[in-house]
Design a protein around this motif. Structure first.
Motif, PDB file in Angstrom:
ATOM      1  N   GLY A  69      26.941  -6.742 -17.050  1.00 14.71           N
ATOM      2  CA  GLY A  69      28.216  -7.443 -17.524  1.00 14.71           C
ATOM      3  C   GLY A  69      27.975  -7.985 -19.227  1.00 14.71           C
ATOM      4  N   GLN A  70      26.831  -8.275 -18.983  1.00 13.14           N
ATOM      5  CA  GLN A  70      26.763  -9.280 -20.608  1.00 13.14           C
ATOM      6  C   GLN A  70      25.699  -8.240 -21.687  1.00 13.14           C
ATOM      7  N   PHE A  71      25.382  -7.103 -21.019  1.00 14.49           N
ATOM      8  CA  PHE A  71      24.506  -5.858 -21.845  1.00 14.49           C
ATOM      9  C   PHE A  71      25.115  -5.696 -23.638  1.00 14.49           C
ATOM     10  N   PRO A  72      26.331  -5.838 -23.588  1.00 15.99           N
ATOM     11  CA  PRO A  72      26.769  -5.757 -24.982  1.00 15.99           C
ATOM     12  C   PRO A  72      26.791  -7.044 -25.760  1.00 15.99           C
ATOM     13  N   ALA A  73      26.512  -8.215 -25.266  1.00 12.65           N
ATOM     14  CA  ALA A  73      26.415  -9.246 -25.659  1.00 12.65           C
ATOM     15  C   ALA A  73      25.740  -9.090 -26.220  1.00 12.65           C
ATOM     16  N   LEU A  74      24.685  -8.746 -25.255  1.00 14.37           N
ATOM     17  CA  LEU A  74      23.108  -9.247 -25.498  1.00 14.37           C
ATOM     18  C   LEU A  74      22.483  -8.183 -27.063  1.00 14.37           C
ATOM     19  N   ILE A  75      23.175  -6.861 -27.193  1.00 17.61           N
ATOM     20  CA  ILE A  75      23.069  -5.847 -27.626  1.00 17.61           C
ATOM     21  C   ILE A  75      22.847  -6.333 -29.426  1.00 17.61           C
ATOM     22  N   VAL A  76      24.457  -7.457 -29.057  1.00 14.30           N
ATOM     23  CA  VAL A  76      25.193  -7.853 -31.074  1.00 14.30           C
ATOM     24  C   VAL A  76      23.917  -8.975 -30.821  1.00 14.30           C
ATOM     25  N   PHE A  77      23.749 -10.014 -29.912  1.00 18.59           N
ATOM     26  CA  PHE A  77      22.958 -10.919 -30.392  1.00 18.59           C
ATOM     27  C   PHE A  77      21.704 -10.422 -31.112  1.00 18.59           C
ATOM     28  N   THR A  78      20.960  -9.115 -30.644  1.00 19.02           N
ATOM     29  CA  THR A  78      19.809  -9.369 -30.458  1.00 19.02           C
ATOM     30  C   THR A  78      19.528  -7.772 -32.442  1.00 19.02           C
ATOM     31  N   GLN A  79      21.023  -7.439 -32.012  1.00 20.76           N
ATOM     32  CA  GLN A  79      21.120  -6.882 -33.881  1.00 20.76           C
ATOM     33  C   GLN A  79      21.457  -8.180 -35.108  1.00 20.76           C
ATOM     34  N   ALA A  80      22.318  -8.697 -34.146  1.00 19.29           N
ATOM     35  CA  ALA A  80      22.262 -10.218 -35.483  1.00 19.29           C
ATOM     36  C   ALA A  80      21.158 -11.009 -35.689  1.00 19.29           C
ATOM     37  N   VAL A  81      20.204 -11.355 -35.115  1.00 18.65           N
ATOM     38  CA  VAL A  81      18.843 -11.360 -35.748  1.00 18.65           C
ATOM     39  C   VAL A  81      18.203 -10.569 -36.351  1.00 18.65           C
ATOM     40  N   LEU A  82      18.487  -9.670 -36.046  1.00 18.43           N
ATOM     41  CA  LEU A  82      17.717  -8.548 -36.713  1.00 18.43           C
ATOM     42  C   LEU A  82      17.840  -8.388 -38.369  1.00 18.43           C
ATOM     43  N   ASP A  83      18.864  -8.123 -38.639  1.00 15.92           N
ATOM     44  CA  ASP A  83      19.634  -8.135 -39.777  1.00 15.92           C
ATOM     45  C   ASP A  83      19.892  -9.243 -40.368  1.00 15.92           C
ATOM     46  N   ARG A  84      19.833 -10.373 -39.806  1.00 10.02           N
ATOM     47  CA  ARG A  84      20.339 -11.869 -40.855  1.00 10.02           C
ATOM     48  C   ARG A  84      18.932 -12.369 -40.366  1.00 10.02           C
ATOM     49  N   GLY A  85      17.426 -12.564 -39.245  1.00 13.62           N
ATOM     50  CA  GLY A  85      16.276 -12.601 -39.765  1.00 13.62           C
ATOM     51  C   GLY A  85      16.235 -13.670 -38.705  1.00 13.62           C
ATOM     52  N   ALA A  86      17.984 -14.226 -38.384  1.00 13.10           N
ATOM     53  CA  ALA A  86      17.910 -15.216 -37.007  1.00 13.10           C
ATOM     54  C   ALA A  86      19.135 -15.962 -36.749  1.00 13.10           C
ATOM     55  N   TYR A  87      19.416 -15.965 -35.797  1.00 18.70           N
ATOM     56  CA  TYR A  87      21.170 -15.922 -35.297  1.00 18.70           C
ATOM     57  C   TYR A  87      20.654 -17.251 -34.198  1.00 18.70           C
TER      58      TYR A  87
END
Length: 640
Positions: A69-87
């Protein structure tokens, strides 16, 4: 450009230090390849947090660490780190090896390495951080409020010291128990009363140690214990009349109060028990109750004795109630004098009405037991089924109609004399119990198991021939020999005719007091009385005198006596044996006249003349009587 060996060595050392530093980080750290969904490296803190070793984690996908159930949240978190450099994020909860979700904070930074973009992920344990924050706040509070805390601590120490002084000085035993019934503290007074030290009791189940059984040995379950009841109902329990058991096994009678203790939430956390030793008070109470019971017993016994004595007829005659001057009476008096001081059993035999009870009374009154009552039992008047109750008493409910405890004649005669009249009428089955009492001095009331001891002098009387009764199996031989220690035979009246005038005058004086004063026995009356055989003996003579008193007219007695005949002889059908010949000699007539005159003089206290003198009683002139007194040699000395 090639590096020098030194530079290579320095670079290798730096790489090694970087690897060591990564593994030693206090926070859990993972090097991830998001494109391959792979874990490239983990430090020791990450292994500890996730509950897996390094090899297992390196073989595990990133997504496998999370619930589906946490896969969507994990993808969002990963994408935010790649886009912003840190999250960072609190919304992700990796799974522990045990399957539970961890409450952590995700913080990641993107890294470029060899044409790939990697992520350095750190996991912060929020539970641990919360605890550190609390500890830091407590440290700050303690640091800032240390002086106040020290003052509070000193205050509590002072209160505790005062409480300890109170507990130490208290005369009552005091101990505390928790909700499990285990002792939490014990004061010195309790230690002294119970023999246990505080160290031996604290932490122990107090009921099992000193409250386990009742005084009579019956088990005392803890669920019945009032101290434990305070934990269940939260009420104060006050108890009197129980025992606490000392360390040496001796009981201590106590009264105690169990008061429940509540915590701040209002729940019962235990109880405080305050008790005092009441053994001396209880012993005094028991002695008082025993004394009162003894007083009641003595009062009942005295009442029974009074009731009994009121039923008895006291014969007010000359000493010992035996009247007569015959040789037979003198022999009986000599026997009474011999046996009275002893404790020997006496068996009095003789016909009915010869005065056997008078002989028994004479023995009792001349004995050392005269201060205690003579208890008479007419065995012929007791119903067969009530013999045992009459002799030994009974308890309430022993049989139908036994509404209260009743003392028996043996117990009533304790210290005195028991006179069993008509002893030959005792049922054969009861004779064995009677023999046991005579031999051992012990008996039990009907319906009671308690053995009682008595000290009784026994006198028995019978008009039966007990030897023949023994031969016919109607009387126990051993009981006969037990009763016949000192036999006395009561002579019938026809064999001591010289006593008839004295007896007749005695009965006349006793009856005329309340009926017809002035009545006198004439010489003709005396001769008629002496001619009669008296099959009913002295009792019949008494009845005849009483009847003559009732029938008397004009100062003259009227005797209703049958003429002498063989039918009145005690040996009817056999040749009658006369104690005196039909024709008397001159000497016999002289003796008879002398005895008659002396009886008249005694009755008139030696007075000859006057209406109340002996001459009027004998119906002769006073001068004639005076001449006969002189001729017969009678003096006032011979009248005593």
């Amino acid at each position: 450009m090639e590096l020098a060996p030194l530079d290579i060595a320095v670079q290798d050392t730096a790489e090694l230090l970087r690897a060591v530093a990564f593994d030693a980080l206090p926070e859990a750290a993972l090097l991830l390849d998001p494109g391959a969904d792979a874990i490239l490296d983990v430090n020791a803190a990450a292994c500890a947090l996730l509950g897996r070793d390094r090899v297992t984690l390196l073989a595990t996908r990133i997504s496998a660490l999370h619930d589906a159930g946490q896969f969507p949240a994990l993808i969002v978190f990963t994408q935010a780190v790649l886009d912003r450099g840190a999250y960072w994020s609190h919304s992700l909860a990796p799974l522990h090896a045990s399957g539970t979700s961890l409450r952590v904070e995700y913080a990641a930074r993107s890294l470029a390495a060899g044409g790939r973009t990697l992520l350095l992920l750190t996991l912060h344990d929020l539970e641990q951080r919360h605890r550190r924050d609390l500890d830091a706040a407590a440290d700050d509070y303690i640091h800032d409020g240390l002086p106040a805390w020290q003052r509070v601590e000193r205050m509590f120490q002072e209160i505790e010291r005062e409480n300890q002084l109170i507990l130490t000085a208290a005369g009552e035993g005091i101990y505390g128990v928790n909700a499990e019934g285990k002792a939490t503290f014990v004061n010195p007074a309790a230690e002294r009363m119970l023999g246990w030290t505080a160290d031996e009791l604290v932490g122990q189940s107090i009921h099992a140690v000193m409250h386990h059984t009742h005084h009579d040995g019956r088990a005392y379950p803890d669920h019945d214990c009032p101290i434990y009841a305070a934990f269940r109902d939260g009420a104060v329990h006050t108890v009197d009349g129980e025992v606490f058991w000392r360390k040496d096994g001796k009981p201590v009678w106590v009264e105690y109060t169990s008061t429940p203790i509540r915590d701040r939430a209002g729940d019962v956390a235990g109880a405080v028990v305050v008790f005092r030793d009441v053994s001396q008070r209880r012993e005094a109470d028991e002695k008082l109750h025993a004394a009162l019971a003894e007083v009641d017993r003595l009062r009942e016994r005295l009442q029974l004795e009074n009731d009994y004595l009121q039923e008895e007829i006291r014969i007010e005659t000359n000493p010992r109630g035996i009247i007569g001057q015959s040789e037979a009476i003198q022999t009986t008096l000599r026997q009474v004098k011999l046996v009275a001081p002893t404790t020997a059993a006496v068996l009095i035999t003789g016909e009915s009405g010869t005065g056997k009870e008078l002989i028994a009374r004479a023995i009792h009154e001349a004995s050392t037991r005269s201060g205690r009552p003579l208890i008479r039992v007419n065995c012929a008047a007791i119903p067969r089924e009530l013999f045992e109750s009459e002799f030994f008493g009974h308890t309430r409910g022993a049989f139908t109609g036994a509404l209260r405890d009743r003392i028996g004649r043996f117990e009533l005669a304790d210290g005195g004399t028991l006179f069993l009249d008509e002893v030959g009428e005792i049922p054969l089955e009861l004779q064995g119990k009677l023999l046991r009492v005579l031999q051992e001095g012990n008996f039990e009331r009907v319906g009671d198991e308690r053995t009682r001891k008595v000290d009784v002098r026994l006198i028995a009387a019978t008009n039966r021939d007990l030897k023949q009764e023994v031969q016919h199996g109607r009387f126990r031989e051993d009981l006969y020999f037990r009763l016949n220690v000192f036999p006395i035979h009561s002579v019938p009246l026809r064999e001591r005719r010289e006593d008839i005038p004295l007896l007749a005058q005695h009965f006349l004086e006793g009856g005329r007091r309340d009926q017809k004063p002035g009545l006198r026995l004439s010489q003709g009356d005396v001769r008629r009385l002496m001619r009669y055989d008296w099959p009913g003996n002295v009792r019949e003579l008494q009845n005849v005198i009483e009847r003559a008193t009732i029938l008397a007219q004009n100062g003259k007695l009227r005797f209703d006596l049958p003429e002498p005949s063989g039918s009145h002889s005690p040996s009817s059908g056999k040749q009658k044996i006369e104690p005196r010949p039909a024709v008397m000699t001159a000497a016999e007539l002289r003796d008879l006249e002398r005895t008659n005159i002396m009886a008249a003089l005694r009755a008139c206290n030696g007075k000859v003349f006057g209406p109340d003198g002996a001459a009027a009683m004998l119906d002769i002139k006073p001068t004639t009587l005076a001449s006969r007194i002189k001729a017969l040699g009678i003096s006032t000395r011979t009248l005593d």
